[in-house]
Design a protein around this motif. Sequence first.
Motif, PDB file in Angstrom:
ATOM      1  N   VAL A 206      -7.484  20.942  15.391  1.00 44.94           N
ATOM      2  CA  VAL A 206      -6.701  20.693  16.608  1.00 44.94           C
ATOM      3  C   VAL A 206      -5.218  20.551  16.243  1.00 44.94           C
ATOM      4  CG1 VAL A 206      -6.256  18.904  18.353  1.00 44.94           C
ATOM      5  CG2 VAL A 206      -8.594  19.616  17.887  1.00 44.94           C
ATOM      6  N   LEU A 207      -4.984  19.800  15.188  1.00 45.90           N
ATOM      7  CA  LEU A 207      -3.601  19.537  14.780  1.00 45.90           C
ATOM      8  C   LEU A 207      -2.935  20.798  14.217  1.00 45.90           C
ATOM      9  CD1 LEU A 207      -2.029  16.909  14.909  1.00 45.90           C
ATOM     10  CD2 LEU A 207      -2.536  16.558  12.514  1.00 45.90           C
ATOM     11  N   GLN A 208      -3.694  21.535  13.397  1.00 48.45           N
ATOM     12  CA  GLN A 208      -3.130  22.760  12.803  1.00 48.45           C
ATOM     13  C   GLN A 208      -2.750  23.759  13.895  1.00 48.45           C
ATOM     14  OE1 GLN A 208      -6.239  23.903  10.116  1.00 48.45           O
ATOM     15  NE2 GLN A 208      -5.545  22.513   8.502  1.00 48.45           N
ATOM     16  N   SER A 209      -3.583  23.850  14.942  1.00 46.26           N
ATOM     17  CA  SER A 209      -3.263  24.836  15.978  1.00 46.26           C
ATOM     18  C   SER A 209      -2.007  24.410  16.746  1.00 46.26           C
ATOM     19  CB  SER A 209      -4.477  25.100  16.873  1.00 46.26           C
ATOM     20  OG  SER A 209      -4.409  24.416  18.066  1.00 46.26           O
ATOM     21  N   SER A 210      -1.795  23.093  16.929  1.00 49.72           N
ATOM     22  CA  SER A 210      -0.566  22.625  17.594  1.00 49.72           C
ATOM     23  C   SER A 210       0.658  22.876  16.708  1.00 49.72           C
ATOM     24  CB  SER A 210      -0.657  21.137  17.908  1.00 49.72           C
ATOM     25  OG  SER A 210      -1.656  20.930  18.855  1.00 49.72           O
ATOM     26  N   ILE A 211       0.499  22.685  15.416  1.00 46.61           N
ATOM     27  CA  ILE A 211       1.630  22.940  14.496  1.00 46.61           C
ATOM     28  C   ILE A 211       1.987  24.429  14.541  1.00 46.61           C
ATOM     29  CG2 ILE A 211       2.318  22.969  12.051  1.00 46.61           C
ATOM     30  CD1 ILE A 211       0.587  20.365  11.762  1.00 46.61           C
ATOM     31  N   ARG A 212       0.957  25.297  14.603  1.00 47.18           N
ATOM     32  CA  ARG A 212       1.215  26.750  14.697  1.00 47.18           C
ATOM     33  C   ARG A 212       1.970  27.069  15.985  1.00 47.18           C
ATOM     34  NH1 ARG A 212      -3.665  27.483  11.903  1.00 47.18           N
ATOM     35  NH2 ARG A 212      -4.873  27.481  13.807  1.00 47.18           N
ATOM     36  N   ALA A 213       1.584  26.394  17.089  1.00 44.94           N
ATOM     37  CA  ALA A 213       2.265  26.638  18.376  1.00 44.94           C
ATOM     38  C   ALA A 213       3.730  26.208  18.283  1.00 44.94           C
ATOM     39  CB  ALA A 213       1.548  25.897  19.497  1.00 44.94           C
ATOM     40  N   LEU A 214       3.991  25.086  17.606  1.00 48.82           N
ATOM     41  CA  LEU A 214       5.394  24.635  17.427  1.00 48.82           C
ATOM     42  C   LEU A 214       6.174  25.648  16.610  1.00 48.82           C
ATOM     43  CD1 LEU A 214       5.880  20.865  16.506  1.00 48.82           C
ATOM     44  CD2 LEU A 214       6.696  22.093  18.500  1.00 48.82           C
ATOM     45  N   ASP A 215       5.569  26.095  15.501  1.00 49.69           N
ATOM     46  CA  ASP A 215       6.234  27.072  14.624  1.00 49.69           C
ATOM     47  C   ASP A 215       6.505  28.370  15.367  1.00 49.69           C
ATOM     48  OD1 ASP A 215       6.336  25.383  12.531  1.00 49.69           O
ATOM     49  OD2 ASP A 215       4.611  26.192  11.459  1.00 49.69           O
ATOM     50  N   ALA A 216       5.516  28.829  16.136  1.00 52.17           N
ATOM     51  CA  ALA A 216       5.648  30.124  16.827  1.00 52.17           C
ATOM     52  C   ALA A 216       6.782  30.092  17.843  1.00 52.17           C
ATOM     53  CB  ALA A 216       4.337  30.476  17.506  1.00 52.17           C
ATOM     54  N   ASN A 217       7.094  28.912  18.359  1.00 58.27           N
ATOM     55  CA  ASN A 217       8.136  28.799  19.386  1.00 58.27           C
ATOM     56  C   ASN A 217       9.432  28.197  18.845  1.00 58.27           C
ATOM     57  OD1 ASN A 217       6.621  29.799  21.695  1.00 58.27           O
ATOM     58  ND2 ASN A 217       5.318  28.031  21.330  1.00 58.27           N
ATOM     59  N   GLU A 218       9.574  28.197  17.532  1.00 58.41           N
ATOM     60  CA  GLU A 218      10.744  27.591  16.892  1.00 58.41           C
ATOM     61  C   GLU A 218      12.044  28.289  17.350  1.00 58.41           C
ATOM     62  OE1 GLU A 218      10.966  24.960  14.868  1.00 58.41           O
ATOM     63  OE2 GLU A 218      13.138  25.268  14.642  1.00 58.41           O
ATOM     64  N   VAL A 219      12.008  29.620  17.415  1.00 57.79           N
ATOM     65  CA  VAL A 219      13.218  30.372  17.757  1.00 57.79           C
ATOM     66  C   VAL A 219      13.540  30.238  19.244  1.00 57.79           C
ATOM     67  CG1 VAL A 219      14.289  32.662  17.731  1.00 57.79           C
ATOM     68  CG2 VAL A 219      12.719  31.984  15.901  1.00 57.79           C
ATOM     69  N   ASP A 220      12.510  30.217  20.078  1.00 57.92           N
ATOM     70  CA  ASP A 220      12.736  30.113  21.518  1.00 57.92           C
ATOM     71  C   ASP A 220      11.925  28.937  22.089  1.00 57.92           C
ATOM     72  OD1 ASP A 220      13.232  30.433  24.165  1.00 57.92           O
ATOM     73  OD2 ASP A 220      12.072  32.282  24.398  1.00 57.92           O
ATOM     74  N   PRO A 221      12.437  27.689  21.904  1.00 59.07           N
ATOM     75  CA  PRO A 221      11.658  26.510  22.328  1.00 59.07           C
ATOM     76  C   PRO A 221      11.426  26.455  23.840  1.00 59.07           C
ATOM     77  CG  PRO A 221      13.638  25.846  21.116  1.00 59.07           C
ATOM     78  CD  PRO A 221      13.714  27.320  21.286  1.00 59.07           C
ATOM     79  N   SER A 222      12.159  27.286  24.604  1.00 58.06           N
ATOM     80  CA  SER A 222      11.977  27.235  26.063  1.00 58.06           C
ATOM     81  C   SER A 222      10.543  27.608  26.443  1.00 58.06           C
ATOM     82  CB  SER A 222      12.969  28.145  26.767  1.00 58.06           C
ATOM     83  OG  SER A 222      12.701  29.477  26.435  1.00 58.06           O
ATOM     84  N   ARG A 223       9.875  28.388  25.545  1.00 62.49           N
ATOM     85  CA  ARG A 223       8.486  28.772  25.837  1.00 62.49           C
ATOM     86  C   ARG A 223       7.531  27.576  25.768  1.00 62.49           C
ATOM     87  NH1 ARG A 223       7.946  33.602  21.827  1.00 62.49           N
ATOM     88  NH2 ARG A 223       5.755  33.134  22.041  1.00 62.49           N
ATOM     89  N   LEU A 224       7.998  26.489  25.123  1.00 61.63           N
ATOM     90  CA  LEU A 224       7.152  25.288  25.038  1.00 61.63           C
ATOM     91  C   LEU A 224       7.008  24.609  26.390  1.00 61.63           C
ATOM     92  CD1 LEU A 224       8.490  23.710  21.722  1.00 61.63           C
ATOM     93  CD2 LEU A 224       6.240  24.689  22.086  1.00 61.63           C
ATOM     94  N   THR A 225       7.874  24.960  27.351  1.00 64.63           N
ATOM     95  CA  THR A 225       7.818  24.280  28.649  1.00 64.63           C
ATOM     96  C   THR A 225       6.746  24.875  29.572  1.00 64.63           C
ATOM     97  OG1 THR A 225       9.559  25.696  29.459  1.00 64.63           O
ATOM     98  CG2 THR A 225      10.253  23.572  28.633  1.00 64.63           C
ATOM     99  N   ALA A 226       6.101  25.984  29.154  1.00 66.80           N
ATOM    100  CA  ALA A 226       5.026  26.567  29.980  1.00 66.80           C
ATOM    101  C   ALA A 226       3.950  25.510  30.226  1.00 66.80           C
ATOM    102  CB  ALA A 226       4.436  27.780  29.272  1.00 66.80           C
ATOM    103  N   ILE A 227       3.386  25.530  31.411  1.00 69.49           N
ATOM    104  CA  ILE A 227       2.499  24.444  31.838  1.00 69.49           C
ATOM    105  C   ILE A 227       1.283  24.259  30.909  1.00 69.49           C
ATOM    106  CG2 ILE A 227       1.197  25.847  33.522  1.00 69.49           C
ATOM    107  CD1 ILE A 227       1.317  23.404  35.380  1.00 69.49           C
ATOM    108  N   ASP A 228       0.686  25.391  30.473  1.00 68.77           N
ATOM    109  CA  ASP A 228      -0.508  25.231  29.624  1.00 68.77           C
ATOM    110  C   ASP A 228      -0.129  24.755  28.217  1.00 68.77           C
ATOM    111  OD1 ASP A 228       0.722  27.668  29.472  1.00 68.77           O
ATOM    112  OD2 ASP A 228      -1.062  28.743  28.822  1.00 68.77           O
ATOM    113  N   VAL A 229       1.073  25.144  27.752  1.00 64.96           N
ATOM    114  CA  VAL A 229       1.521  24.680  26.425  1.00 64.96           C
ATOM    115  C   VAL A 229       1.787  23.168  26.474  1.00 64.96           C
ATOM    116  CG1 VAL A 229       3.233  24.985  24.596  1.00 64.96           C
ATOM    117  CG2 VAL A 229       2.554  26.939  25.981  1.00 64.96           C
ATOM    118  N   GLN A 230       2.458  22.727  27.550  1.00 67.10           N
ATOM    119  CA  GLN A 230       2.729  21.292  27.725  1.00 67.10           C
ATOM    120  C   GLN A 230       1.422  20.493  27.807  1.00 67.10           C
ATOM    121  OE1 GLN A 230       5.870  19.323  28.244  1.00 67.10           O
ATOM    122  NE2 GLN A 230       6.275  21.010  26.876  1.00 67.10           N
ATOM    123  N   THR A 231       0.472  21.034  28.574  1.00 67.86           N
ATOM    124  CA  THR A 231      -0.814  20.338  28.708  1.00 67.86           C
ATOM    125  C   THR A 231      -1.474  20.206  27.336  1.00 67.86           C
ATOM    126  OG1 THR A 231      -1.041  21.327  30.884  1.00 67.86           O
ATOM    127  CG2 THR A 231      -3.025  20.360  29.956  1.00 67.86           C
ATOM    128  N   GLY A 232      -1.409  21.303  26.555  1.00 65.43           N
ATOM    129  CA  GLY A 232      -2.008  21.286  25.219  1.00 65.43           C
ATOM    130  C   GLY A 232      -1.395  20.193  24.343  1.00 65.43           C
TER     131      GLY A 232
END
Length: 306
Positions: A206-232
């Motif tokens: 669970v934690l590794q997949s969240s870290i991957r999501a953070l890394d994947a959005n490092e360049v464009d953090p605005s994608r982290l605001t998507a509703i399903d990403v926030q819920t995750g």
Amino acid sequence: MHQVNVACLVRHAKNNDWLERLQKDVVEKQLLIASSTTEGASGGDIRNSDAAVFAEDSRISIERDASVISYGDYADAIMMTARRDRGSASSDQVLVVFERNDYRLECTQSWDALGMRGTCSKGFRLRARGDKAQIFREPYELIHSQTMMPFANVLWGAVWTGIAAAALQRARAFVRKVGTCATGKLPPGAAHMTRARASFETLRGVLQSSIRALDANEVDPSRLTAIDVQTGFNLLKVESSELALAIVLAALKTCGLAGYRNNGEFSISRYLRDILSSPLMISNERILANAQIAVLLSEPPLGLMD
Ligand SMILES: Cc1cc2nc3c(=O)[nH]c(=O)nc-3n(C[C@H](O)[C@H](O)[C@H](O)COP(=O)(O)OP(=O)(O)OC[C@H]3O[C@@H](n4cnc5c(N)ncnc54)[C@H](O)[C@@H]3O)c2cc1C
């Protein structure tokens, strides 16, 4: 909280000379930054603030009932949420940072807690004065969704995984020791260790997949605001704290009385006292209640790799 505050400073200080100077000082002078989001009336409701910024020309002041500030007595600076001004709604928040000479702390509550004693998380009445430049330009809503919340939940999850790993190591050592004794029989609680190992692998995943999501959005953090990403990221806190607590409890059941003791090589006592704070700090029930609407709006993915 220091790491989370530094992440906010790194990602959201741009176009602000005061904050950029603070960034340099954090590195050069190794400043320690504490966090104040919890308040007397609203508790851990981080997206609402009671305390408001009072501005006069270029100067600002804030007074707050900061019911918990970890290592507050030792910090060089405090980063805090506050209402934009006295007329603002509680959710119209800014993030502001004050250095040691800008504020006074008056202790209102000592820290005599079940666990997490090393965090020295006392309650304070905080009175701060500073310059308008000490306020981040971006609204807190954005800083919260892009940095503060995801970083905090990943960092806390990682700390709790460490506690769970240490408890599991003791459980394993206990089973090995009993198994190699004269009788050669495993202790009655050994099955709890095996079950805990399964939960531990889930926790890591669970934690590794969240870290991957953070890394994947490092360049464009605005994608982290998507509703399903926030819920995750919100549910990560609930999931990781509950799994870590279950693992530590299973380690205790594995070790039996040897784990229940406060002393001895198989004591689970400190791990249990510390991990019990994890579902309580920003109450899991509060997070689940706040996430309800988002979960209703967001379709669960049908494909495994979606
Ligand atoms: C180890 C540790 C370190 C922490 N460090 C920090 C930190 O550095 N900075 C920070 O800002 N926060 C810190 N916190 C606080 C944490 O982030 C949460 O804010 C806190 O656990 C409260 O969460 P909660 O309001 O969701 O839940 P609860 O504590 O369960 O509170 C629920 C509600 O009850 C109300 N309430 C509680 N007690 C009373 C009372 N006596 N009278 C009236 N109403 C009451 C609260 O206001 C809240 O609305 C720390 C917590 C822990 C355990």
